[in-house]
Write an enzyme that holds these catalytic residues in place. Structure first.
Site, PDB file in Angstrom:
ATOM      1  N   GLY A 190     -72.017  84.157 -57.052  1.00  5.63           N
ATOM      2  CA  GLY A 190     -70.667  83.912 -57.546  1.00  5.63           C
ATOM      3  C   GLY A 190     -70.373  83.166 -59.053  1.00  5.63           C
ATOM      4  O   GLY A 190     -70.027  82.225 -59.064  1.00  5.63           O
ATOM      5  N   HIS A 191     -71.016  84.331 -59.886  1.00  2.00           N
ATOM      6  CA  HIS A 191     -70.902  83.574 -61.325  1.00  2.00           C
ATOM      7  C   HIS A 191     -71.131  85.047 -62.255  1.00  2.00           C
ATOM      8  O   HIS A 191     -71.560  85.958 -61.769  1.00  2.00           O
ATOM      9  CB  HIS A 191     -71.790  82.543 -61.746  1.00  2.00           C
ATOM     10  CG  HIS A 191     -73.267  82.843 -61.635  1.00  2.00           C
ATOM     11  ND1 HIS A 191     -74.003  82.670 -60.357  1.00  2.00           N
ATOM     12  CD2 HIS A 191     -74.293  83.631 -62.379  1.00  2.00           C
ATOM     13  CE1 HIS A 191     -75.182  83.115 -60.553  1.00  2.00           C
ATOM     14  NE2 HIS A 191     -75.329  83.571 -61.908  1.00  2.00           N
ATOM     15  N   ALA A 192     -70.918  84.801 -63.468  1.00  2.00           N
ATOM     16  CA  ALA A 192     -71.211  85.836 -64.499  1.00  2.00           C
ATOM     17  C   ALA A 192     -71.790  84.956 -65.655  1.00  2.00           C
ATOM     18  O   ALA A 192     -71.533  83.686 -66.001  1.00  2.00           O
ATOM     19  CB  ALA A 192     -69.916  86.632 -64.986  1.00  2.00           C
ATOM     20  N   ALA A 245     -71.162  88.724 -60.533  1.00  2.00           N
ATOM     21  CA  ALA A 245     -72.134  89.018 -59.241  1.00  2.00           C
ATOM     22  C   ALA A 245     -72.038  87.863 -58.282  1.00  2.00           C
ATOM     23  O   ALA A 245     -72.117  86.872 -58.487  1.00  2.00           O
ATOM     24  CB  ALA A 245     -73.649  89.242 -59.671  1.00  2.00           C
ATOM     25  N   TRP A 256     -70.015  81.457 -66.372  1.00  2.00           N
ATOM     26  CA  TRP A 256     -68.596  81.620 -65.791  1.00  2.00           C
ATOM     27  C   TRP A 256     -68.701  81.181 -64.388  1.00  2.00           C
ATOM     28  O   TRP A 256     -69.281  82.247 -63.645  1.00  2.00           O
ATOM     29  CB  TRP A 256     -67.811  82.787 -66.004  1.00  2.00           C
ATOM     30  CG  TRP A 256     -67.235  82.888 -67.485  1.00  2.00           C
ATOM     31  CD1 TRP A 256     -66.151  82.294 -67.987  1.00  2.00           C
ATOM     32  CD2 TRP A 256     -67.543  83.816 -68.232  1.00  2.00           C
ATOM     33  NE1 TRP A 256     -65.891  82.692 -69.144  1.00  2.00           N
ATOM     34  CE2 TRP A 256     -66.798  83.596 -69.399  1.00  2.00           C
ATOM     35  CE3 TRP A 256     -68.469  84.752 -68.478  1.00  2.00           C
ATOM     36  CZ2 TRP A 256     -66.967  84.564 -70.554  1.00  2.00           C
ATOM     37  CZ3 TRP A 256     -68.698  85.626 -69.487  1.00  2.00           C
ATOM     38  CH2 TRP A 256     -67.829  85.626 -70.571  1.00  2.00           C
TER      39      TRP A 256
END
Length: 297
Positions: A213-215, A260, A285
């Site tokens: 759960g990040h980019a 993702a 992020w």
């Protein structure tokens, strides 16, 4: 960084505990004293099997048991020593001119090997007798720290903003199979579109768990289900797509600017991630709302 000499030694890697699964990381020239040039993983090895009897003239390597266990029998030209590898957060560092054999594999073992040089047949010494003869006249060369000549470049935020889920790609990686197990090997900027500076892996993951759960603003990632299976949901702020990773020879390339998240882990899964950059919290992020504000701003 630990004081690495010219001797084989066990190295402990960071272990980050999480109820959703634990994480360990290896960074180039931080946790090991060399730059990554190649990595490979060995899987589908029958229980009790023997692998990899050879030495290298120039290559440094570190060997990790990502799952299961096996022994590394090391001969330095004078004496032999056996190391038992059975924890994901320990690795065996081997400098050049150490003859090694991996044996006593437990069923479903998974070995990760990180190397300082690309594959080169001339660097191998296959026979132990040849190794002992060459080692007797060999003088070790001190390992020199190689500074990062690329420096810290500002990310191309326009390209990051324009990145979409279509920029992700599911790659079929090389698979070398034989009776004693399979091997998938990657070299920098060859089988993958970037140079690897950091490798981390998730393990001890409860079945059905979700992670990630990040980019990233700059970092490229390659995700591999080294064991088990999981889904990867990617998003660009407008569209979403789900990839199923369930083979150790499939890799999902996620470029910067794409969100993702890893979902639906099967029990006993290991998520192996190769990245183009060392860890930098400012590159992330972590809140989807912040990511959307950037993509839509």
């Amino acid at each position: 960084m630990p004081d690495f000499g010219a001797k084989a030694q066990i190295v402990q890697f960071p272990k980050f505990l999480d109820e959703r699964g634990n994480l360990s990381v290896v960074e180039s020239q931080k946790h090991v004293p060399f730059r990554f040039r190649r990595c490979y993983w060995i899987y589908d090895v029958p229980g009790g099997e023997l692998r990899g009897s050879h030495a290298f003239k120039n290559q440094h390597e570190v060997i990790v048991a990502l799952s299961g266990s096996f022994d590394a029998v090391i001969h330095d030209g004078v004496e032999e020593k056996r190391y038992s590898l059975s924890r994901s957060y320990y690795g065996l560092y081997l400098p050049p001119m150490h003859y090694r054999t991996l044996d006593n594999f437990s069923t479903n073992s998974l070995a990760l090997v990180i190397s300082s040089t690309p594959y080169e047949e001339d660097d191998y010494i296959w026979e132990r007798e040849d190794f002992c003869r060459i080692k007797s006249a060999w003088t070790p060369t001190p390992l020199q720290y190689a500074p990062d000549t690329e420096g810290n470049k500002a990310p191309d935020l326009a390209a990051v903003k324009a990145a979409t889920i279509d920029d992700c790609s599911l790659l079929t990686l090389p698979r070398h199979s034989e009776r004693s197990g399979s091997l998938t090997s990657l070299e920098n900027s060859r089988e993958i579109p970037f140079d690897v500076k950091r490798i981390f892996y998730l393990y001890d993951i409860p079945g059905g768990e979700n992670r990630g759960g990040h980019a990233h603003k700059e970092c490229h990632q390659m995700l591999v289900a080294a064991s088990g299976a999981f889904d990867v949901k990617v998003s660009d702020g407008k569209n979403e797509k789900i990839y199923r990773l369930d083979r150790p020879y499939y890799g999902l390339h996620v470029p910067p600017g794409v969100w993702a998240e890893e979902l639906n882990f099967s029990s006993g899964s290991i998520c192996l991630v190769l990245t183009s950059h060392e860890f930098d919290e400012s590159d992330y992020w972590r809140k989807y709302s912040d990511y959307l504000a950037f993509k839509r701003g």
